[in-house]
Design an enzyme around this catalytic site. Structure first.
Site, mmCIF file in Angstrom:
data_model
loop_
_atom_site.group_PDB
_atom_site.id
_atom_site.type_symbol
_atom_site.label_atom_id
_atom_site.label_comp_id
_atom_site.label_asym_id
_atom_site.label_seq_id
_atom_site.Cartn_x
_atom_site.Cartn_y
_atom_site.Cartn_z
ATOM 1 C CG ASP A 1 55.721 34.545 34.732
ATOM 2 O OD1 ASP A 1 54.657 34.068 34.303
ATOM 3 O OD2 ASP A 1 56.114 35.696 34.472
ATOM 4 C CB SER B 1 34.578 34.523 34.658
ATOM 5 O OG SER B 1 33.723 35.513 35.148
ATOM 6 C CE1 TYR C 1 39.558 38.022 35.235
ATOM 7 C CE2 TYR C 1 37.228 38.570 35.165
ATOM 8 C CZ TYR C 1 38.245 37.701 35.521
ATOM 9 O OH TYR C 1 37.936 36.521 36.147
ATOM 10 C CE LYS D 1 39.224 34.498 33.873
ATOM 11 N NZ LYS D 1 40.303 33.584 34.243
ATOM 12 C CG ASN E 1 36.048 40.802 44.078
ATOM 13 O OD1 ASN E 1 37.229 40.510 43.997
ATOM 14 N ND2 ASN E 1 35.281 40.965 43.018
ATOM 15 C CB ILE F 1 25.816 49.778 48.701
ATOM 16 C CG1 ILE F 1 26.040 48.923 49.964
ATOM 17 C CG2 ILE F 1 24.899 49.080 47.697
ATOM 18 C CD1 ILE F 1 24.775 48.488 50.672
ATOM 19 C CG ASP G 1 28.932 46.590 39.014
ATOM 20 O OD1 ASP G 1 29.807 45.763 38.675
ATOM 21 O OD2 ASP G 1 28.947 47.187 40.109
HETATM 22 P P1 NAD Z 1 43.901 34.759 42.928
HETATM 23 O O1 NAD Z 1 44.530 36.017 42.456
HETATM 24 O O2 NAD Z 1 43.713 34.556 44.382
HETATM 25 O O3 NAD Z 1 44.702 33.493 42.338
HETATM 26 C C1 NAD Z 1 45.398 33.543 41.119
HETATM 27 C C2 NAD Z 1 46.806 33.051 41.410
HETATM 28 O O4 NAD Z 1 47.561 33.064 40.197
HETATM 29 C C3 NAD Z 1 47.571 33.944 42.399
HETATM 30 O O5 NAD Z 1 48.129 33.102 43.391
HETATM 31 C C4 NAD Z 1 48.655 34.612 41.565
HETATM 32 O O6 NAD Z 1 49.835 34.853 42.312
HETATM 33 C C5 NAD Z 1 48.854 33.589 40.462
HETATM 34 N N1 NAD Z 1 49.361 34.118 39.188
HETATM 35 C C6 NAD Z 1 48.892 35.149 38.430
HETATM 36 N N2 NAD Z 1 49.641 35.269 37.314
HETATM 37 C C7 NAD Z 1 50.592 34.300 37.349
HETATM 38 C C8 NAD Z 1 51.646 33.911 36.491
HETATM 39 N N3 NAD Z 1 51.904 34.560 35.353
HETATM 40 N N4 NAD Z 1 52.398 32.848 36.839
HETATM 41 C C9 NAD Z 1 52.169 32.171 37.997
HETATM 42 N N5 NAD Z 1 51.189 32.495 38.849
HETATM 43 C C10 NAD Z 1 50.406 33.551 38.532
HETATM 44 O O7 NAD Z 1 42.496 34.624 42.155
HETATM 45 P P2 NAD Z 1 41.323 33.579 42.359
HETATM 46 O O8 NAD Z 1 40.155 34.322 42.894
HETATM 47 O O9 NAD Z 1 41.805 32.379 43.050
HETATM 48 O O10 NAD Z 1 40.996 33.258 40.844
HETATM 49 C C11 NAD Z 1 41.577 32.154 40.169
HETATM 50 C C12 NAD Z 1 41.106 32.173 38.724
HETATM 51 O O11 NAD Z 1 39.673 32.150 38.709
HETATM 52 C C13 NAD Z 1 41.519 33.423 37.953
HETATM 53 O O12 NAD Z 1 41.846 33.039 36.630
HETATM 54 C C14 NAD Z 1 40.266 34.263 37.950
HETATM 55 O O13 NAD Z 1 40.184 35.100 36.827
HETATM 56 C C15 NAD Z 1 39.180 33.191 37.900
HETATM 57 N N6 NAD Z 1 37.899 33.649 38.436
HETATM 58 C C16 NAD Z 1 37.854 34.173 39.696
HETATM 59 C C17 NAD Z 1 36.643 34.652 40.187
HETATM 60 C C18 NAD Z 1 36.572 35.264 41.562
HETATM 61 O O14 NAD Z 1 35.593 35.983 41.845
HETATM 62 N N7 NAD Z 1 37.515 35.037 42.456
HETATM 63 C C19 NAD Z 1 35.488 34.585 39.410
HETATM 64 C C20 NAD Z 1 35.574 34.020 38.124
HETATM 65 C C21 NAD Z 1 36.792 33.564 37.651
HETATM 66 N N1 UDP Z 2 29.832 45.951 45.399
HETATM 67 C C1 UDP Z 2 29.543 47.037 46.235
HETATM 68 N N2 UDP Z 2 30.556 47.577 46.953
HETATM 69 C C2 UDP Z 2 31.829 47.134 46.912
HETATM 70 C C3 UDP Z 2 32.125 46.013 46.065
HETATM 71 C C4 UDP Z 2 31.096 45.464 45.325
HETATM 72 O O1 UDP Z 2 28.386 47.482 46.300
HETATM 73 O O2 UDP Z 2 32.710 47.697 47.585
HETATM 74 C C5 UDP Z 2 28.739 45.332 44.614
HETATM 75 C C6 UDP Z 2 28.978 45.375 43.120
HETATM 76 O O3 UDP Z 2 28.441 46.554 42.573
HETATM 77 C C7 UDP Z 2 28.221 44.131 42.650
HETATM 78 C C8 UDP Z 2 28.325 43.166 43.830
HETATM 79 O O4 UDP Z 2 28.689 43.961 44.955
HETATM 80 O O5 UDP Z 2 26.861 44.452 42.470
HETATM 81 C C9 UDP Z 2 29.364 42.088 43.616
HETATM 82 O O6 UDP Z 2 30.563 42.714 43.227
HETATM 83 P P1 UDP Z 2 31.933 41.924 43.119
HETATM 84 O O7 UDP Z 2 32.977 42.907 42.670
HETATM 85 O O8 UDP Z 2 32.174 41.178 44.382
HETATM 86 O O9 UDP Z 2 31.645 40.837 41.995
HETATM 87 P P2 UDP Z 2 31.255 40.989 40.442
HETATM 88 O O10 UDP Z 2 29.887 40.408 40.323
HETATM 89 O O11 UDP Z 2 31.329 42.427 40.050
HETATM 90 O O12 UDP Z 2 32.281 40.150 39.774
#
Ligand code: NAD
Ligand code: UDP
Length: 344
Positions: free
Chosen positions: A58, A124, A149, A153, A199, A217, A295
């Site tokens: 952790d 993000s 969330y 960030k 997502n 949608i 959204d």
């Molecule tokens: P993910 O959940 O697949 O990966 C995050 C990893 O962190 C997981 O493996 C989880 O087990 C681990 N984790 C969480 N809390 C922990 C802790 N306290 N100690 C150790 N491990 C821990 O998510 P992801 O999609 O790979 O995203 C990675 C990062 O990118 C995140 O910070 C997320 O907020 C950011 N991000 C993701 C997206 C997206 O759409 N996927 C978009 C923008 C930003």
């Molecule tokens: N979305 C949707 N149905 C779903 C999940 C997402 O219509 O089951 C739409 C959501 O409203 C957004 C887009 O898909 O307009 C992308 O959503 P996502 O959650 O993947 O990413 P976000 O931009 O919200 O981080």
């Protein structure tokens, strides 16, 4: 360099690990597997033919992180270890603030003790909030977010900026991701959400593989060309390449640098559904539903800075993203887990 990936077994971390190893870096992974599993680490090793040092840890736990720094000579940290489900963060704000902020603080403290000065952060597009005009540019002020969330960030970016101001040795790269989708072209690693996906793309992939009946949608009355929301989807391998460049950049950089990582081209929800169908020859059942709270109608990136400074550009198109998602999902109908019906 030896790069510690906090949260490196997750979706973006695992793809980044592959690209870092292929670029000749060493990788150490620390993950508590709260949203991933050790099989992802095995697959990273299988894809690259290289050994990964991994810890079940952790990252909020200073003792556990100190041990990792003591046992490895880390040159740079990438912090992926966050909770990321927007809706869940509204239900469980304290857990989100605790996890996302404490992991950042613990990493910063332990890095300082260990003399590690390079920090790359998973930020993000959400930090642009509701006020900024599109496309989003790094010079814009952070906006206000509609959920905890997003605020984590914003707060973590501010914490990292303050830490860098106070410590001239600390280099911080803030990577603002847009909407990562897709998977490694082998189909061996990919996005493996637990439970019902929040997502869009993992939801579509699970409809395609028969785990979900249909996609809903969220709204078709937005002021966009087809009424559904538009986003800047980026292939996770292009994002991974952005991390490799950010790590190299952090080697000689000073202070805080922000980069958007997106393609600059928005696609609607219907564009995604139809491109997935065309790329893979599969019909996706869907129905229109109400808007999802929070959204925004549309946003996309101006990523010129990453192109100019990092020589980075997104090389893969939406067809590639849809094909690679399906290649992963069809080979791994239940993600990294074996058997069916575990996550209804
Ligand atoms: P993910 O959940 O697949 O990966 C995050 C990893 O962190 C997981 O493996 C989880 O087990 C681990 N984790 C969480 N809390 C922990 C802790 N306290 N100690 C150790 N491990 C821990 O998510 P992801 O999609 O790979 O995203 C990675 C990062 O990118 C995140 O910070 C997320 O907020 C950011 N991000 C993701 C997206 C997206 O759409 N996927 C978009 C923008 C930003
Ligand atoms: N979305 C949707 N149905 C779903 C999940 C997402 O219509 O089951 C739409 C959501 O409203 C957004 C887009 O898909 O307009 C992308 O959503 P996502 O959650 O993947 O990413 P976000 O931009 O919200 O981080």
């Amino acid at each position: 360099m030896t790069v510690l990936l906090a949260g490196g077994a997750g979706y973006i971390g695992s793809h980044t690990a592959v690209e870092l190893l292929n670029a000749g870096h060493e990788v150490v992974i620390a993950d508590d597997y709260s949203n991933s599993c050790p099989e992802a680490v095995n697959r990273i090793e299988e894809l690259t033919g290289k050994k990964v040092v991994s810890y079940e840890a952790d990252v909020k736990d200073a003792e556990a992180v100190r041990k990792i720094f003591a046992e490895n000579k880390i040159d740079c940290v990438i912090h992926f270890a966050g909770l990321k489900a927007v809706g869940e963060s509204v239900q469980q704000p304290v857990r989100y603030y605790r996890n996302n902020i404490d992991t950042t603080l613990t990493l910063l403290e332990c890095m300082k003790e260990a003399g590690v000065h390079r920090f790359v952060f998973s930020s993000s597009a959400t930090v642009y909030g509701e006020e900024n005009k599109i496309p989003y540019v790094e010079t814009m002020k952070r906006g206000s977010c509609s959920n905890p969330y997003g605020w984590t960030k914003v707060m973590m970016e501010e914490i990292l900026e303050d830490a860098a101001k106070a410590d001239p040795e600390l280099t911080v790269v803030l990577l603002r991701y847009f909407n990562p989708i897709g998977a490694h072209e082998s189909g061996r690693i990919g996005e493996d959400p637990q439970g019902i996906p929040n997502n869009l793309m993992p939801y579509i992939a699970q409809v395609a593989v028969g785990r979900r009946d249909h996609l809903t949608i969220f709204g078709d009355d937005y002021p966009t060309p087809d009424g559904t929301c538009r986003r800047d989807y980026i292939h996770v391998m292009d994002l991974a390449d952005g991390h490799v460049r950010a790590v190299n950049y952090a080697k000689d950089a000073k202070g805080v640098t922000v980069f958007n990582l997106g393609t600059g081209t928005p696609y609607s929800v219907l564009d995604i559904v139809h491109t997935f169908e065309d790329a893979n020859g599969i019909k996706i059942a869907y129905e229109m539903g109400p808007r999802r709270a929070g959204d925004l109608p549309e946003f996309w990136a101006d990523s010129n800075k990453a192109t100019q400074v990092l020589s980075w550009e997104a090389k893969r198109n939406l067809q590639d993203m849809c094909r690679d998602t399906w290649n992963w999902q069809k080979q791994n109908p239940n993600g990294y887990r074996q058997g069916l019906g575990e996550d209804k």
